[in-house]
Design a protein around this motif. Structure first.
Motif, PDB file in Angstrom:
ATOM      1  N   VAL A   1      19.192  27.098  25.124  1.00 44.88           N
ATOM      2  CA  VAL A   1      20.249  26.747  24.167  1.00 44.88           C
ATOM      3  C   VAL A   1      21.151  25.658  24.750  1.00 44.88           C
ATOM      4  O   VAL A   1      21.473  24.664  24.083  1.00 44.88           O
ATOM      5  N   ASN A   2      21.557  25.816  25.986  1.00 44.16           N
ATOM      6  CA  ASN A   2      22.470  24.854  26.613  1.00 44.16           C
ATOM      7  C   ASN A   2      21.801  23.501  26.843  1.00 44.16           C
ATOM      8  O   ASN A   2      22.440  22.453  26.698  1.00 44.16           O
ATOM      9  N   VAL A   3      20.524  23.511  27.222  1.00 46.91           N
ATOM     10  CA  VAL A   3      19.793  22.251  27.397  1.00 46.91           C
ATOM     11  C   VAL A   3      19.696  21.505  26.066  1.00 46.91           C
ATOM     12  O   VAL A   3      19.913  20.287  25.997  1.00 46.91           O
ATOM     13  N   CYS A   4      19.385  22.236  24.980  1.00 49.13           N
ATOM     14  CA  CYS A   4      19.242  21.607  23.662  1.00 49.13           C
ATOM     15  C   CYS A   4      20.556  20.995  23.186  1.00 49.13           C
ATOM     16  O   CYS A   4      20.560  20.005  22.432  1.00 49.13           O
ATOM     17  N   ARG A   5      21.657  21.543  23.631  1.00 52.88           N
ATOM     18  CA  ARG A   5      22.962  21.038  23.219  1.00 52.88           C
ATOM     19  C   ARG A   5      23.292  19.678  23.839  1.00 52.88           C
ATOM     20  O   ARG A   5      24.245  19.013  23.434  1.00 52.88           O
ATOM     21  N   VAL A   6      22.487  19.264  24.794  1.00 53.31           N
ATOM     22  CA  VAL A   6      22.691  17.948  25.409  1.00 53.31           C
ATOM     23  C   VAL A   6      22.202  16.826  24.491  1.00 53.31           C
ATOM     24  O   VAL A   6      22.743  15.714  24.502  1.00 53.31           O
ATOM     25  N   PHE A   7      21.195  17.136  23.656  1.00 53.29           N
ATOM     26  CA  PHE A   7      20.628  16.122  22.778  1.00 53.29           C
ATOM     27  C   PHE A   7      21.612  15.782  21.650  1.00 53.29           C
ATOM     28  O   PHE A   7      22.378  16.644  21.205  1.00 53.29           O
ATOM     29  N   PRO A   8      21.590  14.532  21.168  1.00 51.18           N
ATOM     30  CA  PRO A   8      22.536  14.141  20.113  1.00 51.18           C
ATOM     31  C   PRO A   8      22.236  14.816  18.784  1.00 51.18           C
ATOM     32  O   PRO A   8      21.075  15.115  18.466  1.00 51.18           O
TER      33      PRO A   8
ATOM     34  N   PHE B   1      15.243  26.166  18.684  1.00 47.43           N
ATOM     35  CA  PHE B   1      16.531  25.973  19.340  1.00 47.43           C
ATOM     36  C   PHE B   1      16.912  24.494  19.383  1.00 47.43           C
ATOM     37  O   PHE B   1      18.089  24.144  19.255  1.00 47.43           O
ATOM     38  N   TYR B   2      15.918  23.624  19.536  1.00 47.55           N
ATOM     39  CA  TYR B   2      16.195  22.189  19.525  1.00 47.55           C
ATOM     40  C   TYR B   2      16.681  21.741  18.144  1.00 47.55           C
ATOM     41  O   TYR B   2      17.687  21.025  18.027  1.00 47.55           O
ATOM     42  N   GLU B   3      15.963  22.138  17.107  1.00 46.51           N
ATOM     43  CA  GLU B   3      16.330  21.717  15.748  1.00 46.51           C
ATOM     44  C   GLU B   3      17.703  22.269  15.358  1.00 46.51           C
ATOM     45  O   GLU B   3      18.518  21.572  14.727  1.00 46.51           O
ATOM     46  N   LEU B   4      17.967  23.507  15.726  1.00 46.74           N
ATOM     47  CA  LEU B   4      19.263  24.111  15.406  1.00 46.74           C
ATOM     48  C   LEU B   4      20.405  23.377  16.115  1.00 46.74           C
ATOM     49  O   LEU B   4      21.445  23.095  15.520  1.00 46.74           O
ATOM     50  N   ALA B   5      20.193  23.050  17.367  1.00 46.89           N
ATOM     51  CA  ALA B   5      21.247  22.408  18.151  1.00 46.89           C
ATOM     52  C   ALA B   5      21.506  20.969  17.749  1.00 46.89           C
ATOM     53  O   ALA B   5      22.594  20.429  18.015  1.00 46.89           O
ATOM     54  N   THR B   6      20.528  20.323  17.107  1.00 43.97           N
ATOM     55  CA  THR B   6      20.670  18.905  16.771  1.00 43.97           C
ATOM     56  C   THR B   6      20.824  18.651  15.279  1.00 43.97           C
ATOM     57  O   THR B   6      20.736  17.514  14.824  1.00 43.97           O
ATOM     58  N   SER B   7      21.044  19.715  14.494  1.00 41.93           N
ATOM     59  CA  SER B   7      21.261  19.562  13.055  1.00 41.93           C
ATOM     60  C   SER B   7      22.737  19.351  12.758  1.00 41.93           C
ATOM     61  O   SER B   7      23.605  19.972  13.375  1.00 41.93           O
ATOM     62  N   LYS B   8      23.006  18.494  11.805  1.00 44.21           N
ATOM     63  CA  LYS B   8      24.391  18.254  11.394  1.00 44.21           C
ATOM     64  C   LYS B   8      24.908  19.408  10.553  1.00 44.21           C
ATOM     65  O   LYS B   8      26.041  19.859  10.699  1.00 44.21           O
ATOM     66  N   VAL B   9      24.062  19.911   9.654  1.00 47.17           N
ATOM     67  CA  VAL B   9      24.457  20.981   8.734  1.00 47.17           C
ATOM     68  C   VAL B   9      23.534  22.173   8.930  1.00 47.17           C
ATOM     69  O   VAL B   9      22.311  22.023   9.005  1.00 47.17           O
ATOM     70  N   ILE B  10      24.112  23.357   9.035  1.00 44.04           N
ATOM     71  CA  ILE B  10      23.348  24.605   9.149  1.00 44.04           C
ATOM     72  C   ILE B  10      23.674  25.457   7.927  1.00 44.04           C
ATOM     73  O   ILE B  10      24.852  25.685   7.608  1.00 44.04           O
ATOM     74  N   ILE B  11      22.631  25.923   7.237  1.00 42.15           N
ATOM     75  CA  ILE B  11      22.809  26.710   6.019  1.00 42.15           C
ATOM     76  C   ILE B  11      22.057  28.021   6.155  1.00 42.15           C
ATOM     77  O   ILE B  11      20.853  28.035   6.432  1.00 42.15           O
TER      78      ILE B  11
END
Length: 387
Positions: free
Chosen positions: A15-22, A84-94
């Protein structure tokens, strides 16, 4: 225990690694009931985007436990590395349910909570906190602190959210995405659903969709469906078939109820809104489905052989069931009698009166309005081509 701790530790590293991506400015992430289904409000929002918005405007991602092909959407397996990558790099979560604690919302992300009922009979969240597990209460409070926009189907629901949802942010009083379906005529969808069930186009449908009882006793669901379809045919004309949709917890027992003439077991069917849409009559009991179905103005009967026991032992209710506009019965004899004397005009007046009392926001344009809000979040109100 040790294995679980190691797994959780690895997961948090991911989770923390994925949060590094824009964060990708136009990426929208959808999930329904922790990835268990492609359905409910998230489904109807994503389908509206696919059918009404240029495909380059949004990058749509769905999380599912069992990935399926969804036109116009990328699908990832729930809890996978890609998830986890897609969740961390999405602008909108629904989503339509509480998010897990490992969803660490980032500063520039926008979380839309659609919830999973436009109006409910049973009390929820803080209103019934004493009967909810401590772990759930903590998760719910944390989840509410992450929410940026909470959808409401009616003024009554807004009042509940303000009091009981541990949330003081914006409540978008715009209706429920899944209920837009009831405000348009979709002949192709009707034909497709009936075709899938091998029901002829002219055959009428009664849906029996009772709620779950904690003790798993099937006796409360027992109906003579042949008698039911005969009564409906006599009152409304035509040939009838009964669809039986039980709670998922009773999936393995549903066959015991449906081995009758003119009955189809649809317990495994993934989209309850489509079943409501295709039905000419609904028979339920204490399920919030009745409130969605009220928008159709079609007949709804509440079959409640255990009314006294259920209302005495189950968690609190927001309404006195007997005061609702739907027709309440306690046995099949009463059901037959009420069907035989059903008056559509009187019933429809009562339903409209109830919808006015709860302050319904439903008008068939919820998806359109929510997507406009998503555009504002992703593009600041500018056309996406200019970004």
């Amino acid at each position: 225990m040790i294995k679980n701790k190691i797994k959780d530790g690895i997961q948090m590293v991911v989770v923390n690694v994925c949060r590094v991506f824009p964060i990708k400015q136009n990426k929208v992430f959808f999930e329904s009931y922790y990835g268990s289904q492609y359905g409910c409000n998230p489904k109807y929002l994503s389908e509206w985007i696919v059918s009404h918005v240029p495909k380059q405007e949004f990058d749509l991602v769905w999380s599912l436990n069992k990935p399926i092909n969804i036109p116009g959407v990328r699908v990832v397996r729930n809890r996978s590395l890609k998830y986890f990558y897609e969740l961390a790099t999405s602008k909108v979560i629904i989503t339509n349910f509480r998010t897990r604690s490992d969803f660490k919302k980032r500063k520039n992300q926008f979380y839309i909570q659609t919830w999973h009922s436009s109006l409910r009979l049973k009390q929820i969240e803080k209103d019934v906190a004493e009967s909810l597990p401590k772990q759930y209460l903590e998760m719910a409070k944390i989840d509410s602190s992450k929410v940026d926009l909470l959808l409401s189907g009616c003024q009554f629901s807004t009042n509940i959210f303000q009091r009981a949802f541990w949330y003081d942010g914006e409540i978008f009083e715009t209706g429920s995405p899944r209920n837009d379906l009831f405000f348009r005529k979709n002949v192709a969808l009707l034909e497709n659903i009936k075709h899938n069930f091998r029901i002829s186009p002219e055959t009428k449908v009664v849906l029996y969709a009772p709620t779950f009882r904690k003790d798993h006793r099937l006796e409360y669901y027992q109906l003579n469906f042949d008698k039911l379809t005969s009564d409906l045919s006599q009152q409304f004309g035509g040939k009838w078939v009964c669809l039986v949709k039980l709670h998922p917890h009773l999936m393995n027992l549903s066959k015991q109820l449906t081995e009758q003439k003119n009955v189809l077991d649809v317990t495994r069917y993934p989209d309850i809104q489509e079943l409501l849409y295709v039905s000419d009559v609904l028979i339920s009991d204490y399920s919030s489905l009745m409130f969605d179905y009220a928008l159709t103005k079609r007949p709804c009967f509440l079959y409640m052989p255990d009314y006294d026991e259920y209302t005495r032992n189950d968690r609190g209710l927001y309404f006195d069931v007997l005061s609702l506009p739907f027709i309440s019965v306690y046995n099949q004899q009463e059901l037959s009698q009420e069907i035989s004397q059903f008056n559509q005009e009187v019933y429809e007046q009562e339903v409209i009166k109830f919808l006015n009392q709860v302050g319904s926001f439903e008008d068939g344009r919820c998806c359109e309005r929510v997507v406009e809000r998503i555009r504002e979040v992703c593009y600041g109100g500018m056309a996406y081509e200019k970004i």
